[in-house]
Design a protein around this motif. Structure first.
Motif, mmCIF file in Angstrom:
data_model
loop_
_atom_site.group_PDB
_atom_site.id
_atom_site.type_symbol
_atom_site.label_atom_id
_atom_site.label_comp_id
_atom_site.label_asym_id
_atom_site.label_seq_id
_atom_site.Cartn_x
_atom_site.Cartn_y
_atom_site.Cartn_z
ATOM 1 N N LYS A 1 0.863 -1.176 0.000
ATOM 2 C CA LYS A 1 0.000 0.000 0.000
ATOM 3 C C LYS A 1 0.898 1.224 0.000
ATOM 4 O O LYS A 1 1.630 1.461 0.942
ATOM 5 C CB LYS A 1 -0.904 -0.004 1.238
ATOM 6 C CG LYS A 1 -1.878 1.152 1.317
ATOM 7 C CD LYS A 1 -2.708 1.040 2.599
ATOM 8 C CE LYS A 1 -3.686 2.201 2.742
ATOM 9 N NZ LYS A 1 -4.462 2.115 4.013
ATOM 10 N N GLY A 2 0.840 2.002 -1.083
ATOM 11 C CA GLY A 2 1.770 3.108 -1.241
ATOM 12 C C GLY A 2 1.204 4.459 -0.888
ATOM 13 O O GLY A 2 1.253 5.372 -1.714
ATOM 14 N N THR A 3 0.640 4.618 0.275
ATOM 15 C CA THR A 3 0.098 5.907 0.703
ATOM 16 C C THR A 3 1.140 6.636 1.539
ATOM 17 O O THR A 3 1.491 6.200 2.639
ATOM 18 C CB THR A 3 -1.187 5.713 1.527
ATOM 19 O OG1 THR A 3 -2.121 4.954 0.752
ATOM 20 C CG2 THR A 3 -1.798 7.055 1.868
ATOM 21 N N SER A 4 1.609 7.765 1.013
ATOM 22 C CA SER A 4 2.729 8.457 1.659
ATOM 23 C C SER A 4 2.369 9.066 3.007
ATOM 24 O O SER A 4 3.253 9.409 3.783
ATOM 25 C CB SER A 4 3.262 9.559 0.736
ATOM 26 O OG SER A 4 2.214 10.421 0.345
ATOM 27 N N SER A 5 1.082 9.194 3.291
ATOM 28 C CA SER A 5 0.675 9.796 4.569
ATOM 29 C C SER A 5 0.650 8.792 5.717
ATOM 30 O O SER A 5 0.280 9.146 6.841
ATOM 31 C CB SER A 5 -0.712 10.423 4.424
ATOM 32 O OG SER A 5 -1.681 9.443 4.067
ATOM 33 N N LEU A 6 1.073 7.562 5.488
ATOM 34 C CA LEU A 6 1.019 6.545 6.544
ATOM 35 C C LEU A 6 1.897 6.903 7.741
ATOM 36 O O LEU A 6 1.638 6.485 8.864
ATOM 37 C CB LEU A 6 1.448 5.178 5.982
ATOM 38 C CG LEU A 6 0.464 4.505 5.008
ATOM 39 C CD1 LEU A 6 1.055 3.214 4.457
ATOM 40 C CD2 LEU A 6 -0.854 4.225 5.704
ATOM 41 N N GLY A 7 2.943 7.678 7.501
ATOM 42 C CA GLY A 7 3.829 8.052 8.607
ATOM 43 C C GLY A 7 3.358 9.260 9.372
ATOM 44 O O GLY A 7 4.023 9.696 10.321
ATOM 45 N N SER A 8 2.183 9.791 9.001
ATOM 46 C CA SER A 8 1.672 11.002 9.639
ATOM 47 C C SER A 8 1.579 10.920 11.159
ATOM 48 O O SER A 8 1.924 11.888 11.847
ATOM 49 C CB SER A 8 0.293 11.343 9.053
ATOM 50 O OG SER A 8 -0.247 12.474 9.668
ATOM 51 N N PRO A 9 1.141 9.810 11.761
ATOM 52 C CA PRO A 9 1.059 9.752 13.230
ATOM 53 C C PRO A 9 2.397 9.992 13.926
ATOM 54 O O PRO A 9 2.450 10.613 14.992
ATOM 55 C CB PRO A 9 0.535 8.334 13.500
ATOM 56 C CG PRO A 9 -0.212 7.968 12.264
ATOM 57 C CD PRO A 9 0.555 8.597 11.142
ATOM 58 N N ILE A 10 3.487 9.526 13.322
ATOM 59 C CA ILE A 10 4.812 9.725 13.914
ATOM 60 C C ILE A 10 5.176 11.207 13.875
ATOM 61 O O ILE A 10 5.588 11.803 14.878
ATOM 62 C CB ILE A 10 5.874 8.899 13.163
ATOM 63 C CG1 ILE A 10 5.575 7.404 13.277
ATOM 64 C CG2 ILE A 10 7.275 9.206 13.695
ATOM 65 C CD1 ILE A 10 6.520 6.524 12.477
ATOM 66 N N VAL A 11 4.991 11.808 12.699
ATOM 67 C CA VAL A 11 5.349 13.219 12.535
ATOM 68 C C VAL A 11 4.510 14.092 13.462
ATOM 69 O O VAL A 11 5.034 14.990 14.143
ATOM 70 C CB VAL A 11 5.164 13.644 11.067
ATOM 71 C CG1 VAL A 11 5.390 15.147 10.921
ATOM 72 C CG2 VAL A 11 6.119 12.872 10.166
ATOM 73 N N ALA A 12 3.208 13.831 13.501
ATOM 74 C CA ALA A 12 2.310 14.649 14.328
ATOM 75 C C ALA A 12 2.677 14.550 15.802
ATOM 76 O O ALA A 12 2.729 15.562 16.518
ATOM 77 C CB ALA A 12 0.870 14.211 14.103
ATOM 78 N N LYS A 13 2.943 13.346 16.275
ATOM 79 C CA LYS A 13 3.241 13.153 17.694
ATOM 80 C C LYS A 13 4.539 13.834 18.095
ATOM 81 O O LYS A 13 4.611 14.510 19.138
ATOM 82 C CB LYS A 13 3.327 11.658 17.999
ATOM 83 C CG LYS A 13 3.536 11.342 19.471
ATOM 84 C CD LYS A 13 3.330 9.860 19.746
ATOM 85 C CE LYS A 13 3.342 9.577 21.249
ATOM 86 N NZ LYS A 13 2.968 8.179 21.556
ATOM 87 N N VAL A 14 5.562 13.692 17.280
ATOM 88 C CA VAL A 14 6.868 14.253 17.621
ATOM 89 C C VAL A 14 6.859 15.767 17.507
ATOM 90 O O VAL A 14 7.358 16.478 18.396
ATOM 91 C CB VAL A 14 7.960 13.651 16.711
ATOM 92 C CG1 VAL A 14 9.300 14.342 16.949
ATOM 93 C CG2 VAL A 14 8.094 12.152 16.975
ATOM 94 N N MET A 15 6.280 16.283 16.430
ATOM 95 C CA MET A 15 6.279 17.734 16.235
ATOM 96 C C MET A 15 5.438 18.441 17.304
ATOM 97 O O MET A 15 5.813 19.517 17.788
ATOM 98 C CB MET A 15 5.770 18.075 14.839
ATOM 99 C CG MET A 15 6.725 17.679 13.725
ATOM 100 S SD MET A 15 8.254 18.653 13.713
ATOM 101 C CE MET A 15 7.766 20.028 12.687
ATOM 102 N N GLU A 16 4.323 17.842 17.690
ATOM 103 C CA GLU A 16 3.503 18.459 18.735
ATOM 104 C C GLU A 16 4.254 18.484 20.061
ATOM 105 O O GLU A 16 4.299 19.507 20.748
ATOM 106 C CB GLU A 16 2.180 17.712 18.889
ATOM 107 C CG GLU A 16 1.279 18.327 19.957
ATOM 108 C CD GLU A 16 -0.092 17.671 20.046
ATOM 109 O OE1 GLU A 16 -0.962 18.211 20.763
ATOM 110 O OE2 GLU A 16 -0.294 16.609 19.419
ATOM 111 N N PHE A 17 4.860 17.357 20.422
ATOM 112 C CA PHE A 17 5.603 17.282 21.682
ATOM 113 C C PHE A 17 6.792 18.242 21.675
ATOM 114 O O PHE A 17 7.015 18.985 22.643
ATOM 115 C CB PHE A 17 6.099 15.854 21.914
ATOM 116 C CG PHE A 17 7.013 15.711 23.105
ATOM 117 C CD1 PHE A 17 6.493 15.561 24.378
ATOM 118 C CD2 PHE A 17 8.392 15.746 22.953
ATOM 119 C CE1 PHE A 17 7.334 15.452 25.481
ATOM 120 C CE2 PHE A 17 9.241 15.629 24.041
ATOM 121 C CZ PHE A 17 8.701 15.477 25.316
ATOM 122 N N ALA A 18 7.572 18.217 20.601
ATOM 123 C CA ALA A 18 8.780 19.039 20.554
ATOM 124 C C ALA A 18 8.449 20.522 20.652
ATOM 125 O O ALA A 18 9.146 21.278 21.328
ATOM 126 C CB ALA A 18 9.551 18.745 19.269
#
Length: 869
Positions: A668-685
């Motif tokens: 499944k080639g959906t590039s937004s699959l990593g969104s939860p990682i980015v959202a969690k780290v950027m919000e915390f940082a």
């Protein structure tokens, strides 16, 4: 006139002279008489003299005693000259132990890596022997006493050399026998610090110069340092089994505690090792019995010296010391941020040299923030503990977080788990991977830089036609959805990752200038390996490899308004002497692109509406944190293999990759699959770290640079000319398809529309653009000359006086009956019809309408038919 000497004075002088002459003559006569009694032959004369009776009679006589005194004096003088000569000859080597020199030699070889706040990340003990050096107060008194008791009981009374021990050692040097421990602690320190192991193995005549140097150096050290300093140096330098040198290394390895906390049992155990560390290595089972025996010997020695009582000795011997040993640890035990630390180590080897890093003893303060790092690792673990990797078909991931303003890396994960079998220790953050569409913002940033007069200028609302350009591209270039959208703005093209416009953007700017800008922005590794150097226009859509850390730094340059700063991972490096070898300092940076160009890119990547067709995902809607976001997907054979997501704000920039280390395609080639990682780290940082440190606050965002033009929702740089290369024109379109009308387009479907005419900079074809959505690149494909139009079969009226019902019956054509509309008049009065199947009725109040009714039917294709009554 001179005085005469008294007669008595002359008489005394004459008498003394006469006596000396008589005495000398008597001595000569006796010697002659003695020689006359000896055999004439020299050999017989020698043995005659060596007769014991005559030999001892001579040496115990007054004359023999006088001779012995003279021989002894000469011997002492010669010995003094000889020793002085030796000291003078070897003293040239003493410069290396001037105060402070030996301290520099006895230094920690363990390099310590910390995060930016001083949190320990790793103690690098290297591949060979290592030592941890501590101060005297950080070493247990138990260990000091145990070492003195077993190694050198006279340590506190001698001046560096033990006479009896030296004699014994000298004898063994001549005979090649085993060293019996005659060296003092000071001599052992000298041997460990100044002489390589191979020199100390020479115990014959070849070892005499080394032994002399050892004695001299020991005496000098005793003169320069006090006893506690010497003992501390010895304990920091001595081998304690395996790779461990120094008491602190041994204490931490074997007991998991600092040397100052060692118990009597532990201290005596440790003190037993240096005498023969290869035999007494605690991790060698074969030497356990001998090691325990020597530990007991240490305790006995401590009791004999008076350091401990018999009861304390017995109690310490009962401790099952071997059962308390910590298991032997591997090199990376307890390492934090392992991929980042290993990357830093490699960078330092290049900057400071492998020799400097290999010697160790460095204290490296990195740019990493362990708080953000921990959150990143947590988010990555959550991802790989979910079902997403299984359903999508990826097995690995990597992420980098950088401070947008300084270029300092604050978090980095090189794989899903450093300890994951197979590829866990490979650092994908520095691996060469195709970035897909995530490189397109860098391509467009160069396009927006086009400023020269007579050259088209571009902004977010400029159009690059999405159309087939196989001839120009040199291959079949398609978009991800396998369609072409025709006239689309750059905003839409970039936000939705259209391939054709991106290739055109690079073609307009030039391949080499675009790649040069991409490299200068920080993505220096892009298209630099192997065949990638010849990728040409394919590089506009991620057709080359790049290191993630480089791509992140290039995005940070965009966040800095087009200003490049070197990426950094180290804040400070000090050596074991506390000298600064490297220190980070912020730099002004190098302007690569105009701030306006950078702002146009950011404005597009922030537009959620522009990318709405790609769906919603968490990274675009982080609560309270605004970011610019771009996804990317690289493929293999038309199938996705790498998923990317880039996100940045004025404070932080983050890049994420998900894929497979063997480049296996994804399910499944959906590039937004990593969104939860980015959202969690950027919000915390942002909220938990940068906000609390005053580096960011909610609402912080990029301000439009001076000169930015805004036309509706679109933004353009100041050098953009609205009318450049454009003319006004009118085109007849089909209302239904919103494409150009053709011969078979019915008159009712035709509409004349005002359009802007311009020439495509790549294909050189004329194109027409209209903001109402009309497509001048395609012809009406809804109508055909074979269409059957709708027709009116009958028109009638029923009623009396002034109350009438008008009836119109229609026959549907090609476009069916569902959307047929009927209009008409009766006696000139407009009628409103209601549909009932294929019949349309209208109420009319007035004079008899018959003969004065007119009706027109129109279907969805805008075919019409007219009927009367």
């Amino acid at each position: 006139m001179s005085k005469k000497k008294p007669a008595r004075a002359l008489s005394v002088y004459s008498n003394l002279t006469q006596k000396r002459k008589v005495k000398k003559d008597a001595h000569s006569r006796r010697k002659a008489e003695y020689l006359a009694t000896l055999p004439k032959h020299p050999v017989k004369r020698f043995f005659y003299r060596m007769h014991p009776k005559r030999f001892w009679a001579y040496w115990f006589s007054k004359e023999g005693a006088y001779m012995a005194l003279k021989v002894t004096g000469v011997a002492v003088l010669l010995m003094a000259l000889f020793v002085g000569g030796l000291f003078a000859y070897f003293r040239k080597d003493l410069d290396q132990i001037r105060p402070g020199e030996i301290d520099k030699r006895v230094q920690s070889t363990v390099t310590t890596y910390t995060d930016r706040n001083g949190e320990l990340l790793w103690e690098d003990k290297g591949d060979g022997n290592y030592k941890l050096v501590v101060k005297s107060e950080d070493i247990s008194e138990n260990l000091k006493k145990a070492t003195v008791a077993i190694e050198d009981r006279d340590f506190f009374t001698h001046s560096g050399v033990s006479v009896s021990g030296t004699v014994r050692a000298t004898f063994n040097n001549f005979t090649g026998g085993e060293v019996q421990g005659g060296s003092t602690l000071t001599q052992q320190l000298v041997k460990q610090v100044f002489f390589p192991p191979e020199e100390t193995q020479d115990r014959g005549f070849g070892g005499i110069p080394r032994k002399i140097k050892e004695l001299i150096l020991a005496i000098e050290i005793e003169r320069m340092y006090d006893k506690d300093q010497i003992l501390t140096l010895y304990l920091n330098e001595s081998p304690y089994g395996g790779r461990r040198n120094g008491a602190e290394s041994g204490a931490q390895s074997y007991f998991g505690k600092p040397a100052k906390e060692l118990t009597l049992a532990e201290a005596s155990f440790l003190a037993a090792i240096p005498q023969n560390p290869s035999v007494y290595d605690p991790y060698k089972v074969s030497g356990h019995e001998a090691l325990i025996n020597r530990q007991h010997l240490v305790l006995n020695a401590m009791k004999d010296v008076g350091y401990i009582t018999q009861a304390q000795s017995d109690e310490a011997k009962k401790v099952p010391i071997l059962d308390n040993l910590k298991p032997q640890e591997d090199q990376y035990k307890n390492i934090k941020a392992p991929h980042f630390v290993q990357m830093v180590r490699s960078q330092l080897e290049q900057e400071l040299g492998k020799a400097t890093v290999g010697r160790g003893g460095l204290t490296v303060k990195t740019s990493l923030d362990l708080r953000i790092q921990s959150k990143l690792e947590e988010a990555m673990t959550e991802m790989f503990n979910s079902y997403t990797p299984i359903t999508a078909g990826f097995s690995n991931g990597a992420a980098t977080v950088e401070d947008s303003q300084t270029g300092q890396i604050v978090a980095l994960v090189g794989s899903r788990d450093f300890n994951y079998a197979g590829f866990g220790q490979d650092n994908a953050a520095t691996a060469y991977i195709q970035p897909g569409s995530s490189v397109k913002p860098l391509v467009y940033s160069e396009l927006f830089e086009q400023k020269p007069a007579g050259v088209p200028n571009y902004g977010s609302g400029s159009v690059l036609v999405d159309e087939p350009i196989d001839v120009i591209y040199g291959a079949n270039l398609q978009n991800a959805d396998r369609t072409y959208k025709g006239n689309v703005t750059i905003r839409t093209s970039l936000a939705t990752s259209r391939n054709v416009p991106a290739v055109k953007a690079m073609a307009v700017s030039g391949v080499d200038p675009t790649l040069d800008t991409i490299h200068k922005l920080g993505a220096k590794s892009y298209c630099t390996v192997g065949d990638d150097k010849d990728a040409r226009l394919a590089s506009a859509i991620g057709g080359c490899g790049i290191e993630q850390v480089d791509l992140v730094n290039a995005y940070s340059s965009i966040a800095r308004g087009g200003v490049y700063k070197p990426q950094s991972s180290v804040l400070e490096v000090r050596n074991s002497s506390n000298e600064v070898l490297k220190k980070w300092a912020d730099v002004e940076g190098t302007k690569v692109i105009d701030p306006q160009s950078a702002y146009v890119v950011t404005d597009i990547l922030t537009d959620k509406n522009a990318s709405a067709s790609l769906g919603k995902y968490a990274a675009k809607d982080i609560p309270g944190v605004q970011t610019a976001t771009k996804t990317g997907t690289s493929d293999k054979g038309g199938n996705a293999k790498d998923l990317w997501m880039m996100s940045y704000s004025p404070a932080l920039t983050m890049g994420l990759w998900l894929g497979n280390p063997d480049t296996t395609i994804l399910k499944k080639g959906t590039s937004s699959l990593g969104s939860p990682i980015v959202a969690k780290v950027m919000e915390f940082a942002h909220k938990e770290v940068y906000a609390k440190e005053g580096k960011w606050k909610s609402g912080d965002w990029f301000k439009p640079p001076a000169g930015i033009q805004k036309v509706g929702n679109e933004v353009y740089p100041s050098w953009w000319n609205k009318t450049q290369g454009q003319t006004n024109a009118k085109i007849i379109f089909d209302k239904v398809s919103k494409k150009k009308a053709v011969e078979c387009t019915p008159a009712g479907a035709r509409i004349e529309v005002s359009v802007i005419k311009y020439t495509d900079p790549v294909t050189k074809k004329d194109n027409y653009f209209n903001t109402d959505g009309y497509d001048a690149t395609a012809d009406d494909n809804v109508h055909a000359c074979t269409d059957i139009p709708v027709s009116i079969s009958s028109v009638s009226a029923t009623g009396l006086l002034n109350a009438w019902v008008i009836h119109v019956n229609v026959t549907p054509g090609t476009f069916g009956a569902s959307n047929i509309a009927v209009t008409g008049t009766a006696n000139g009065t407009a009628l409103t019809f209601t549909k009932n199947g294929n019949s349309f009725d209208a109420n009319y109040s007035g004079p008899d309408p018959r003969g004065k009714i007119s009706a027109t039917a129109t279907d969805s294709g805008y075919y019409t038919s007219t009927g009367t009554n």
